[in-house]
Design an enzyme around this catalytic site. Structure first.
Site, PDB file in Angstrom:
ATOM      1  N   GLU A  90     -12.450   6.421   2.909  1.00 30.09           N
ATOM      2  CA  GLU A  90     -12.583   5.567   4.013  1.00 30.09           C
ATOM      3  C   GLU A  90     -13.491   5.784   5.152  1.00 30.09           C
ATOM      4  O   GLU A  90     -13.352   5.535   6.467  1.00 30.09           O
ATOM      5  CB  GLU A  90     -10.778   5.817   4.697  1.00 30.09           C
ATOM      6  CG  GLU A  90      -9.657   5.462   3.830  1.00 30.09           C
ATOM      7  CD  GLU A  90      -8.688   5.361   4.732  1.00 30.09           C
ATOM      8  OE1 GLU A  90      -7.940   6.364   4.686  1.00 30.09           O
ATOM      9  OE2 GLU A  90      -7.864   4.135   4.376  1.00 30.09           O
ATOM     10  N   ASN A 137     -11.073  14.850   8.484  1.00 39.03           N
ATOM     11  CA  ASN A 137     -11.090  14.378   7.241  1.00 39.03           C
ATOM     12  C   ASN A 137     -12.939  14.811   6.328  1.00 39.03           C
ATOM     13  O   ASN A 137     -12.925  14.879   5.461  1.00 39.03           O
ATOM     14  CB  ASN A 137     -10.972  12.695   7.172  1.00 39.03           C
ATOM     15  CG  ASN A 137      -9.811  12.744   7.000  1.00 39.03           C
ATOM     16  OD1 ASN A 137      -8.909  12.643   5.835  1.00 39.03           O
ATOM     17  ND2 ASN A 137      -8.883  12.263   8.218  1.00 39.03           N
ATOM     18  N   SER A 196      -6.378  13.412   3.474  1.00 35.76           N
ATOM     19  CA  SER A 196      -6.575  12.651   3.160  1.00 35.76           C
ATOM     20  C   SER A 196      -8.031  11.998   2.232  1.00 35.76           C
ATOM     21  O   SER A 196      -8.661  12.236   0.576  1.00 35.76           O
ATOM     22  CB  SER A 196      -5.345  11.296   3.404  1.00 35.76           C
ATOM     23  OG  SER A 196      -6.642  10.810   4.350  1.00 35.76           O
ATOM     24  N   GLY A 225       1.142  -1.204   0.028  1.00 35.82           N
ATOM     25  CA  GLY A 225      -0.042  -0.135   0.169  1.00 35.82           C
ATOM     26  C   GLY A 225       0.676   1.011  -0.394  1.00 35.82           C
ATOM     27  O   GLY A 225       1.130   2.025   1.214  1.00 35.82           O
ATOM     28  N   ASN A 264      -9.113  13.059  12.362  1.00 36.48           N
ATOM     29  CA  ASN A 264      -9.745  12.421  11.398  1.00 36.48           C
ATOM     30  C   ASN A 264     -11.096  12.619  11.566  1.00 36.48           C
ATOM     31  O   ASN A 264     -11.423  13.004  10.269  1.00 36.48           O
ATOM     32  CB  ASN A 264      -9.280  11.055  11.770  1.00 36.48           C
ATOM     33  CG  ASN A 264      -8.036  10.695  10.649  1.00 36.48           C
ATOM     34  OD1 ASN A 264      -7.299  11.884  10.097  1.00 36.48           O
ATOM     35  ND2 ASN A 264      -7.007   9.649  10.651  1.00 36.48           N
ATOM     36  N   LYS A 269      -6.418   9.378  17.279  1.00 35.29           N
ATOM     37  CA  LYS A 269      -6.268   9.709  15.834  1.00 35.29           C
ATOM     38  C   LYS A 269      -8.032  10.411  15.890  1.00 35.29           C
ATOM     39  O   LYS A 269      -7.687  11.152  14.393  1.00 35.29           O
ATOM     40  CB  LYS A 269      -5.524   8.890  15.637  1.00 35.29           C
ATOM     41  CG  LYS A 269      -4.976   9.266  13.475  1.00 35.29           C
ATOM     42  CD  LYS A 269      -4.083   9.172  13.032  1.00 35.29           C
ATOM     43  CE  LYS A 269      -3.695   9.966  11.874  1.00 35.29           C
ATOM     44  NZ  LYS A 269      -3.023   8.944  10.581  1.00 35.29           N
ATOM     45  N   LEU A 309       2.096   7.864   2.615  1.00 37.71           N
ATOM     46  CA  LEU A 309       2.397   7.500   3.972  1.00 37.71           C
ATOM     47  C   LEU A 309       3.109   6.252   3.896  1.00 37.71           C
ATOM     48  O   LEU A 309       4.143   5.818   4.290  1.00 37.71           O
ATOM     49  CB  LEU A 309       0.586   6.507   4.814  1.00 37.71           C
ATOM     50  CG  LEU A 309       1.093   5.633   6.253  1.00 37.71           C
ATOM     51  CD1 LEU A 309       0.268   6.478   7.068  1.00 37.71           C
ATOM     52  CD2 LEU A 309       1.353   4.510   6.139  1.00 37.71           C
TER      53      LEU A 309
END
Lengths: 302, 302
Positions: A268, A192, A256, A7, A188, A184, A11
């Protein structure tokens, strides 16, 4: 250490490049960037200093790599159904699997396929984007917090921490990986989610009192769900202030998920929204704003 | 009855046309459609039957109309700062002002400028859009509920109700205008808000279980705020079901706020979101999803 990077988005490329530069034996499983990287190597543009790796081990299939000491997983979580196909051929008797992916549920999904004892989770605080093929741009921190899924050998965490530290990454080990994952998510989920929904960078959200309040309210919802999960110690509401200050220093950053939406990729949503919502619900914690944001995102991308 | 239509969007044009067809003396204050309508008249395409008005009294300034018996206000609420300029010249000693505008706060704002006793509110349940200049398209119901801001002369409501009924509009009077305004918000807040935010018609929201739930949750928030306002009787949660069924029968409808955003116009966020939120807050009722929707809309349109 022999490392396979699976992947290789921003990152995976960034951490893999740092590890190779510091002397580790890194092998990249690539798709989009295979041609560029196998012929011209990898260029890193970083606030910590730019560098190039003229020679990079690049592969198209995991079988070409074979078994390694460490698999570094940087897949987008919506590709988790490819775990077996992409990671299986890399796993030997002593292989450890480190997922640096976003959200919740990744360690558990890996443990279903491989041995629970192999699985290490890393929470990465990283601002990086892919540029053209063969390039990666690093704009912010690169901090990683590492923890075992099942606590069995703390010394391996120390070895990995030392390896990342040698590579120039601020890295520490934790006894409570889940708490760090939830921490996190405090960042996020609002950033996000809202940036991807509105197609606006963090600066636009930070510029208005109404959106600043909304971000804070969403963070408080995440914290209330986190603190219902029997963490080693609760996340305090003061963490909201530190996340806001951290983001105020970030500049015109596009998370992202915003970039994924702008570039027509899948989002995601499961790892960052659905699984945390479910963990909250199991403990009787409702998160109305996060439910709404998740629903709006899914509806927006159809 | 001598009537001036101020704010001749889809709503003003449609009701004005019906009233003229039934014999009332209607005068339209126009901007965008002035040239088309003054030269070619007005065409109505309606599920109740199409018709044309070859001759229409069209004006560019209210002074050209002079005082009338009834001012019918169909302005977008973000133009309410023009009330004095547009309506003032139309008001004589016995003039009544009927606002059919969306949301809350319009009657009160008119009462600040003119006499409270003049002000009548009408809650319109109408599916109509403007087409090209000189045309209006009516796709759904056209029902109006009329009520006085300050109850002083119920017989005038009966006269207006009779007038609209003669014009082919299902119309009734109410002693509790505020309750009817809040009932309309039960529909307007979720559907105008979500369709405008996502740029999707009502059918898209109705097609997914997650967005259907979100719509219902938002409706429940509106009802809880409404029922904190000392209405003559509470709005029951069963009203949510009837609004969902009503919308399921609507087809591919784009609410006015979606069309406003698609066509780059300002949105009626104050009347439909901000004022209801404030009324709720004054009674201690929080509406987290509606606050969030209002914030997202404002942020989306910048």
């Amino acid at each position: 250490m022999q490392i396979a990077v699976v992947g290789a988005g921003a990152l995976g490329l960034f951490y893999g490049a740092l590890l190779q530069r510091s002397g580790e034996d890194v092998h990249f499983l690539l798709r989009r960037d295979y041609n560029a990287i196998s012929s011209q190597g990898l260029k890193v543009f970083s606030t910590f200093g730019d560098f190039s790796l003229p020679k990079v081990h690049a592969y198209r299939a995991p079988q070409e790599i074979g078994t390694v000491d460490l698999v570094l997983v940087g897949l987008k979580t919506f590709a988790n159904s490819s775990y077996e196909e992409l990671i299986g051929p890399l796993v030997g008797e002593h292989t450890q699997i480190l997922t640096l992916q976003n959200g919740l549920g990744n360690e558990e999904a890996l443990a279903m396929l491989f041995k629970e004892e192999r699985i290490i989770g890393g929470v990465a605080f990283l601002c990086a984007n892919r540029g053209v093929s063969g390039e990666v741009h690093h704009m912010g921190p690169s901090r990683i917090v590492l923890g075992e899924l099942k606590q069995c050998d703390r010394s391996r965490l120390d070895r990995l921490t030392a390896m990342f530290t040698r590579a120039g990454v601020e890295c520490r080990a934790t006894d409570d990986l889940r708490r760090n994952r939830w921490e996190k998510l405090v960042w996020n989920i609002p950033f996000n989610g809202l940036c991807a929904l509105l197609l606006q960078p963090v600066t636009s959200l930070l510029a208005q009192p109404a959106t600043r309040s909304l971000v804070r309210e969403i963070m408080v919802e995440v914290i209330s769900a986190a603190n219902a999960q029997q963490l080693s110690k609760p996340i305090s509401n003061a963490f909201v202030d530190s996340m806001m200050e951290f983001t105020d220093r970030m500049g015109e950053y596009r998370p992202s998920m915003q970039i994924d939406r702008e570039e027509g990729r899948q989002l995601e949503i499961t790892a960052i929204f659905k699984i945390p919502l479910e963990y909250g619900q199991r403990q009787g914690v409702r998160m109305p704003r996060i439910e709404m944001l998740s629903t709006l995102l899914e509806q927006a991308v159809g």
